[in-house]
Design a protein around this motif. Structure first.
Motif, PDB file in Angstrom:
ATOM      1  N   GLY A 101      -9.452   4.935   8.722  1.00 22.25           N
ATOM      2  CA  GLY A 101     -10.434   5.107   7.662  1.00 22.25           C
ATOM      3  C   GLY A 101     -10.675   3.795   6.957  1.00 22.25           C
ATOM      4  N   VAL A 102     -11.004   2.779   7.743  1.00 23.68           N
ATOM      5  CA  VAL A 102     -10.997   1.386   7.276  1.00 23.68           C
ATOM      6  C   VAL A 102     -12.112   1.073   6.288  1.00 23.68           C
ATOM      7  CG1 VAL A 102     -12.395   0.527   9.192  1.00 23.68           C
ATOM      8  CG2 VAL A 102     -10.759  -0.997   8.093  1.00 23.68           C
ATOM      9  N   GLY A 103     -13.165   1.896   6.242  1.00 22.56           N
ATOM     10  CA  GLY A 103     -14.282   1.580   5.363  1.00 22.56           C
ATOM     11  C   GLY A 103     -14.931   0.268   5.758  1.00 22.56           C
ATOM     12  N   PHE A 104     -15.211  -0.576   4.763  1.00 29.29           N
ATOM     13  CA  PHE A 104     -15.850  -1.866   5.028  1.00 29.29           C
ATOM     14  C   PHE A 104     -14.838  -2.997   5.230  1.00 29.29           C
ATOM     15  CE2 PHE A 104     -19.044   0.493   2.478  1.00 29.29           C
ATOM     16  CZ  PHE A 104     -20.076   0.506   3.397  1.00 29.29           C
ATOM     17  N   ALA A 105     -13.563  -2.633   5.394  1.00 29.68           N
ATOM     18  CA  ALA A 105     -12.482  -3.586   5.715  1.00 29.68           C
ATOM     19  C   ALA A 105     -12.062  -4.463   4.543  1.00 29.68           C
ATOM     20  CB  ALA A 105     -12.851  -4.459   6.919  1.00 29.68           C
ATOM     21  N   GLU A 106     -12.465  -4.129   3.316  1.00 29.26           N
ATOM     22  CA  GLU A 106     -12.026  -4.924   2.173  1.00 29.26           C
ATOM     23  C   GLU A 106     -10.502  -5.008   2.113  1.00 29.26           C
ATOM     24  OE1 GLU A 106     -13.487  -6.786   0.054  1.00 29.26           O
ATOM     25  OE2 GLU A 106     -15.597  -6.191   0.005  1.00 29.26           O
ATOM     26  N   GLN A 107      -9.837  -3.872   2.366  1.00 24.90           N
ATOM     27  CA  GLN A 107      -8.380  -3.866   2.262  1.00 24.90           C
ATOM     28  C   GLN A 107      -7.715  -4.728   3.318  1.00 24.90           C
ATOM     29  OE1 GLN A 107     -10.235  -1.032   2.762  1.00 24.90           O
ATOM     30  NE2 GLN A 107      -9.228   0.342   4.212  1.00 24.90           N
ATOM     31  N   ASP A 108      -8.377  -4.909   4.458  1.00 22.77           N
ATOM     32  CA  ASP A 108      -7.771  -5.692   5.535  1.00 22.77           C
ATOM     33  C   ASP A 108      -7.682  -7.170   5.179  1.00 22.77           C
ATOM     34  OD1 ASP A 108      -7.621  -3.328   6.854  1.00 22.77           O
ATOM     35  OD2 ASP A 108      -9.282  -3.710   8.216  1.00 22.77           O
ATOM     36  N   PHE A 109      -8.655  -7.660   4.442  1.00 24.33           N
ATOM     37  CA  PHE A 109      -8.581  -9.054   3.981  1.00 24.33           C
ATOM     38  C   PHE A 109      -7.388  -9.245   3.043  1.00 24.33           C
ATOM     39  CE2 PHE A 109     -13.391  -8.416   4.273  1.00 24.33           C
ATOM     40  CZ  PHE A 109     -13.431  -8.782   5.607  1.00 24.33           C
TER      41      PHE A 109
ATOM     42  N   GLY B 136     -18.618  -3.971   8.244  1.00 25.49           N
ATOM     43  CA  GLY B 136     -17.284  -4.545   8.252  1.00 25.49           C
ATOM     44  C   GLY B 136     -17.159  -5.689   9.238  1.00 25.49           C
ATOM     45  N   ARG B 137     -17.717  -5.518  10.418  1.00 16.48           N
ATOM     46  CA  ARG B 137     -17.672  -6.586  11.430  1.00 16.48           C
ATOM     47  C   ARG B 137     -18.428  -7.820  10.947  1.00 16.48           C
ATOM     48  NH1 ARG B 137     -18.800  -2.839  16.817  1.00 16.48           N
ATOM     49  NH2 ARG B 137     -16.603  -2.282  17.224  1.00 16.48           N
ATOM     50  N   GLU B 138     -19.554  -7.597  10.268  1.00 14.78           N
ATOM     51  CA  GLU B 138     -20.297  -8.737   9.731  1.00 14.78           C
ATOM     52  C   GLU B 138     -19.440  -9.518   8.738  1.00 14.78           C
ATOM     53  OE1 GLU B 138     -23.876  -7.292   7.967  1.00 14.78           O
ATOM     54  OE2 GLU B 138     -24.741  -6.591   9.869  1.00 14.78           O
TER      55      GLU B 138
ATOM     56  N   ARG C  14     -15.952 -14.438   7.636  1.00 12.59           N
ATOM     57  CA  ARG C  14     -14.695 -15.076   7.249  1.00 12.59           C
ATOM     58  C   ARG C  14     -13.962 -15.703   8.432  1.00 12.59           C
ATOM     59  NH1 ARG C  14     -15.920 -11.040   3.904  1.00 12.59           N
ATOM     60  NH2 ARG C  14     -15.183 -11.043   1.741  1.00 12.59           N
ATOM     61  N   GLY C  15     -14.538 -15.583   9.629  1.00 14.20           N
ATOM     62  CA  GLY C  15     -13.915 -16.161  10.812  1.00 14.20           C
ATOM     63  C   GLY C  15     -12.605 -15.501  11.199  1.00 14.20           C
ATOM     64  N   LEU C  16     -12.514 -14.182  10.993  1.00 16.40           N
ATOM     65  CA  LEU C  16     -11.253 -13.476  11.223  1.00 16.40           C
ATOM     66  C   LEU C  16     -11.314 -12.514  12.414  1.00 16.40           C
ATOM     67  CD1 LEU C  16     -10.323 -12.645   7.506  1.00 16.40           C
ATOM     68  CD2 LEU C  16      -9.205 -14.321   9.007  1.00 16.40           C
ATOM     69  N   GLN C  17     -12.253 -12.747  13.338  1.00 18.82           N
ATOM     70  CA  GLN C  17     -12.411 -11.820  14.466  1.00 18.82           C
ATOM     71  C   GLN C  17     -11.163 -11.719  15.330  1.00 18.82           C
ATOM     72  OE1 GLN C  17     -14.399 -14.431  13.612  1.00 18.82           O
ATOM     73  NE2 GLN C  17     -16.457 -14.210  14.483  1.00 18.82           N
ATOM     74  N   ASP C  18     -10.354 -12.783  15.368  1.00 18.62           N
ATOM     75  CA  ASP C  18      -9.149 -12.747  16.198  1.00 18.62           C
ATOM     76  C   ASP C  18      -7.989 -12.021  15.520  1.00 18.62           C
ATOM     77  OD1 ASP C  18      -8.949 -14.746  14.274  1.00 18.62           O
ATOM     78  OD2 ASP C  18      -7.596 -15.975  15.485  1.00 18.62           O
ATOM     79  N   ARG C  19      -8.167 -11.657  14.238  1.00 14.85           N
ATOM     80  CA  ARG C  19      -7.072 -11.005  13.510  1.00 14.85           C
ATOM     81  C   ARG C  19      -7.440  -9.637  12.955  1.00 14.85           C
ATOM     82  NH1 ARG C  19      -4.586 -14.645   9.131  1.00 14.85           N
ATOM     83  NH2 ARG C  19      -2.869 -13.154   9.367  1.00 14.85           N
ATOM     84  N   ILE C  20      -8.733  -9.325  12.910  1.00 18.72           N
ATOM     85  CA  ILE C  20      -9.186  -8.007  12.461  1.00 18.72           C
ATOM     86  C   ILE C  20     -10.143  -7.444  13.509  1.00 18.72           C
ATOM     87  CG2 ILE C  20     -10.415  -6.686  10.705  1.00 18.72           C
ATOM     88  CD1 ILE C  20      -9.578  -8.722   8.637  1.00 18.72           C
TER      89      ILE C  20
END
Length: 303
Positions: A93-101, A125-127, A132-138
Motif C-alpha cells: 500500500g505504498v501510495g505515492f512512495a513518500e514514506q520510502d524516501f 510514485g515512479r515519476e 530523485r535518481g532512486l530507481q535502483d533502490r525503490i
C-alpha cells in the motif's frame, strides 16, 4: 459568523465529495478520486511537483506540521519493525512512495519494493522516484497485498502504513506477508480499528462498505494479536497510539478546510486533547474506526 459559514461550507463539500467517493467501485478507484491530498475535496490535480503527497493521518506526539507528523509515523513504524541498514523491505500500500524516501534515508535500507493497487499512485510514485535518481533502490509495482507475486522468503521486513483495513481480507494479507518474509523477518503495520468494547453503528457500516473496508477486518486491538499469531507470527506487539493521531489530524484538517495551505498549518495538541482524544468523532461518525494501532511481529527463525 465566519467560522459558522466555513463549517456549513465544509459540511456541504463533505456531503458532495463523499457522494462522489462512495460511488467508486473499489479502493483503487476511491484513491484515484481522492487525488493528491489526504483531505477530501482538497485535490489539486498534481499541479505542484513539490507538494508532499502523504496519505496518512500522521503521528502528532511531537510534530506540529503535517509533513513532520507523517515522517514521524514512518520513523515509528520502521523502529517498531526493527529495520536495519541493508534490509530489503516490502512496502505494501505504498501510495505515492513518500514514506520510502524517509525509510531509505532514516534506516539506510538496501532496497524498497512497493506495491499498490492504484495505478495513479504507481505512475506518480515512479515519476518522483526517477526525479530523485532512486530507481535502483525503490521499485514500485502494481500489485495486491492479498495475492503477492513474490517468491517465498524474499524480504527482511514487510510494512503496511495505514492501508491494511482495506485489504480483503487483512488475514489473507498476514498470511501472504508471512510467506514472503525470510525466516526471522519482521512485519509492522499502522492500522485503524474499532475501539475495544464499542459497537459500531449501522450508518458506519454503510460508510465502510463504500469506503471499501471489509466487515471481516472489524476486530479490535485485543483480537489483533490472535490473528497475527494464527498467521504464524511470534513476538507480537499491538499498541494503540490513537491519542497521538486523531486530535492532531482533526486540528490540521480544520485549518486546511478554513483555507490554509499545508505549509501554513501549525498544530498545537494539549494534554487534555490527548486525554479526551478530541477530534476522533470525525472518524466515529464516518467509518467507525476510532482506534489507531502500531502492530509488529516476527516470523520465527525456524519457519
Amino acid at each position: 459568523m465566519r467560522r459558522i459559514a466555513l463549517s456549513i461550507y465544509w459540511g456541504f463539500l463533505t456531503v458532495v465529495r463523499s457522494f462522489t467517493l462512495v460511488r467508486q467501485k473499489d479502493a483503487a478507484a476511491y484513491y484515484t478520486t481522492l487525488g493528491d491530498d489526504v483531505i477530501d475535496f482538497l485535490d489539486e490535480g498534481f499541479v505542484d511537483d513539490d507538494k508532499p503527497l502523504w496519505l496518512n493521518l500522521g503521528y502528532w506526539k511531537e510534530a506540529r506540521t503535517y509533513p513532520d507528523a507523517c515522517v514521524a509515523m514512518v520513523e515509528l513504524l520502521g523502529t517498531r519493525a526493527g529495520l536495519q541498514p541493508g534490509d530489503e523491505v516490502l512496502d505494501v500500500g505504498v501510495g505515492f512512495a513518500e514514506q520510502d524516501f524517509v525509510l531509505l534515508d532514516r534506516f539506510k535500507l538496501s532496497r524498497v519494493t512497493g506495491i499498490d493497487i492504484t495505478p495513479v499512485h504507481i505512475e506518480k510514485g515512479r515519476e518522483r522516484v526517477a526525479k530523485r535518481g532512486l530507481q535502483d533502490r525503490i521499485d514500485l509495482r502494481l500489485g495486491s497485498a492479498t495475492a503477492m507475486e513474490f517468491p517465498d522468503a524474499t524480504f527482511d521486513t514487510v510494512l503496511a502504513l495505514e492501508c491494511a483495513f482495506h485489504f480483503d481480507t487483512r488475514e489473507q494479507f498476514l498470511r501472504e506477508a508471512f510467506r514472503v518474509l525470510k525466516p526471522g523477518g519482521s512485519i509492522a503495520i499502522a492500522d485503524m480499528l474499532p475501539v475495544p468494547g464499542k459497537k459500531t453503528s449501522r450508518a458506519t457500516a454503510f460508510a465502510r462498505k463504500y469506503g471499501h473496508v471489509p466487515e471481516a477486518n472489524l476486530y479490535d486491538r485485543e483480537e489483533y494479536p490472535r490473528r497475527l499469531s494464527a498467521a504464524g507470527f511470534g513476538d507480537v506487539r499491538v499498541e494503540s497510539i490513537r491519542q497521538d493521531v486523531f486530535p492532531g489530524m482533526a486540528k490540521y484538517s480544520r485549518q486546511r478546510v478554513e483555507g490554509k495551505k499545508m505549509d501554513e498549518v501549525v498544530v498545537e495538541v494539549s494534554e487534555d486533547d490527548r486525554a479526551q482524544c478530541r477530534g476522533v468523532e470525525i472518524w466515529e461518525r464516518g467509518v467507525g474506526l476510532t482506534d489507531y494501532v502500531i502492530a509488529s511481529a516476527r516470523k520465527p527463525s525456524d519457519a
